[in-house]
Design a protein around this motif. Structure first.
Motif, PDB file in Angstrom:
ATOM      1  N   ASP A  95       0.808  -1.222   0.000  1.00 49.02           N
ATOM      2  CA  ASP A  95       0.000   0.000   0.000  1.00 49.02           C
ATOM      3  C   ASP A  95       0.841   1.272   0.000  1.00 49.02           C
ATOM      4  OD1 ASP A  95       0.598  -1.151   2.530  1.00 49.02           O
ATOM      5  OD2 ASP A  95      -0.668   0.324   3.531  1.00 49.02           O
ATOM      6  N   GLN A  96       1.867   1.359   0.849  1.00 48.38           N
ATOM      7  CA  GLN A  96       2.656   2.588   0.927  1.00 48.38           C
ATOM      8  C   GLN A  96       3.470   2.820  -0.341  1.00 48.38           C
ATOM      9  OE1 GLN A  96       4.975   2.806   4.519  1.00 48.38           O
ATOM     10  NE2 GLN A  96       3.210   2.456   5.857  1.00 48.38           N
ATOM     11  N   GLN A  97       3.994   1.742  -0.921  1.00 55.43           N
ATOM     12  CA  GLN A  97       4.775   1.893  -2.154  1.00 55.43           C
ATOM     13  C   GLN A  97       3.894   2.354  -3.306  1.00 55.43           C
ATOM     14  OE1 GLN A  97       8.105  -0.998  -2.675  1.00 55.43           O
ATOM     15  NE2 GLN A  97       6.924  -2.198  -1.211  1.00 55.43           N
ATOM     16  N   ILE A  98       2.684   1.808  -3.398  1.00 56.31           N
ATOM     17  CA  ILE A  98       1.754   2.214  -4.456  1.00 56.31           C
ATOM     18  C   ILE A  98       1.358   3.676  -4.290  1.00 56.31           C
ATOM     19  CG2 ILE A  98      -0.586   1.872  -5.344  1.00 56.31           C
ATOM     20  CD1 ILE A  98      -0.191  -1.136  -4.857  1.00 56.31           C
ATOM     21  N   ASP A  99       1.039   4.088  -3.064  1.00 63.09           N
ATOM     22  CA  ASP A  99       0.666   5.480  -2.824  1.00 63.09           C
ATOM     23  C   ASP A  99       1.809   6.425  -3.176  1.00 63.09           C
ATOM     24  OD1 ASP A  99      -1.852   4.823  -2.007  1.00 63.09           O
ATOM     25  OD2 ASP A  99      -1.409   4.916   0.143  1.00 63.09           O
ATOM     26  N   GLY A 100       3.054   5.988  -2.911  1.00 67.91           N
ATOM     27  CA  GLY A 100       4.199   6.837  -3.200  1.00 67.91           C
ATOM     28  C   GLY A 100       4.373   7.108  -4.679  1.00 67.91           C
TER      29      GLY A 100
END
Length: 422
Positions: free
Chosen positions: A217-222
């Motif tokens: 999730d955090q990598q995609i949002d970044g």
């Protein structure tokens, strides 16, 4: 903006109905430019010398309103905290949208123009099957492999009122320089893409729905904040089957998933849990030649001359065919493919950075197949050899607005070129 490019998609769609004869697995007799070979596989027609067929090497997420000031990718993603199930207490990412094999309109227009200059007509190749695969990405270590650690997770399941225990392989890789094996090689927990109908072509949109495993999730949002490329975390690929004018036979495969996963785990552990291409082929070669049914995770039966099936191959070279069938049918169930990126390559004429990777294979956490236990496949070769080609889907150029809507990155010249707005 060039008006010809905005009309190109409609022109390509019109040519689809005109393609009739089958391609053959040979390149056209004329020499196209380096840019064309960088973007397409080219085949010539078996009958009509004025026809050629193409398979795009790269695609992207489908885009609506490509001529507007704010094109919208057919893509969305949200994250959900899990209250129960396998991943209770963790966050999964839900992705949905459509892939397009016409990811670079500039390149397609260049192909049509060059073909026309040689007196040729270019058509999208007819395809009999397409399979979409998501790949996590990692960095190679000194020996050309990835730094991967694998273990087995024991689960007790209730099936038809009876409890039994299964072992699910769990593989994680070293994430950059963090020093922790915290990035799963198993990108997708569930994935469903609409399969193209029989006698389709490679130019099309493929709707999909997907759920990732935890930790993405955090990598995609970044990457959605920057509007850049996703190559360093996630990519996808469509594997096409193109039927040419030759002929094969048929095989049957009986699979014991528990036994097959155990054998695959033992094999991969010998290669540091990071198998290279030729090693995966070696594993399926061993399976295809297994004669002791009690020891086989996958039992192969060959079609005999009278149409029946037996474990003895009518000809010696059929073992290679059987190994190819096993790999085709079972590889995506057994192994995750991880992209081991090498050095950065020079940008394409549109300004998009392209990277080269070597495929590395590690064990897949396939809950569904391990719970199922056993399964049979029948693989019939229809007239014509099935040739395999692939289209890499470059997730790129997508930005999330403050209200959550995903739009095309109109600030990047390379992104503008991809939709014909350069």
């Amino acid at each position: 903006m060039k008006l010809g490019k905005t009309l190109m998609a409609a022109a390509v769609a019109a040519t689809i109905q005109q393609a009739a004869a089958a391609p053959i697995s040979e390149s056209p007799d004329v020499q196209f430019s380096a840019r064309i070979y960088d973007n397409f596989y080219l085949l010539k027609d078996g009958v009509d010398q004025s026809k050629i067929y193409y398979i795009p090497k790269r695609g992207n997420v489908a885009v609506q309103g490509v001529t507007s000031s704010l094109p919208v990718p057919r893509f969305n993603v949200f994250h959900r905290f899990q209250q129960s199930g396998y991943f209770a207490g963790e966050t999964l990412s839900y992705l949905g949208g459509s892939f397009s094999t016409l990811g670079d309109l500039d390149a397609v227009q260049a192909l049509l123009d060059e073909a026309n200059s040689y007196g040729l007509r270019a058509y999208p190749a007819p395809a009999t099957e397409a399979r979409t695969t998501f790949l996590s990405t990692g960095n190679q270590i000194d020996n050309g492999r990835l730094d991967i650690a694998c273990s087995n997770e024991k689960l007790t399941i209730d099936q038809n009122g009876q409890q039994r225990q299964i072992e699910v392989p769990k593989c994680t890789m070293l994430n950059s320089d963090s020093g922790e094996y915290d990035l799963s090689t198993n990108v997708m927990y569930r994935f469903r893409a609409m399969m193209p109908p029989s006698q389709t072509v490679v130019n099309q949109d493929l709707p999909f729905q997907a759920v990732t495993t935890p930790g993405w999730d955090q990598q995609i949002d970044g990457v959605l904040m920057s509007g850049g490329q996703w190559d360093n975390i996630l990519t996808a690929r469509i594997d096409w089957k193109i039927k040419t004018d030759e002929k094969y036979h048929a095989v049957k495969v009986k699979v014991d998933w528990g036994k097959l996963f155990k054998q695959a785990s033992q094999f991969t552990s010998q290669n540091q849990n990071a198998n290279q291409e030729q090693e995966v082929q070696q594993f399926f070669q061993q399976q295809a030649q297994c004669q002791d049914v009690s020891q086989c995770g996958a039992v192969v039966q060959f079609q005999q001359n009278d149409g029946s099936f037996g474990t003895v191959a009518p000809e010696d070279d059929r073992y290679q065919q059987a190994a190819d069938v096993l790999r085709d049918k079972l590889q995506n169930e057994l192994f995750n493919e991880v992209a081991a990126f090498q050095q950065q390559q020079e940008p394409t004429p549109t300004g998009q950075q392209q990277q080269q990777w070597d495929p590395i294979y590690t064990m897949k956490s396939n809950y569904d197949k391990l719970i199922k236990g056993k399964e049979d496949y029948v693989y019939y070769y229809t007239p014509g050899v099935m040739r395999n080609y692939n289209t890499t889907l470059n997730f790129s150029c997508m930005k999330r607005q403050p209200m959550g809507r995903v739009v095309w990155n109109m600030e990047d010249p390379g992104c503008l070129a991809l939709i014909g707005q350069d």
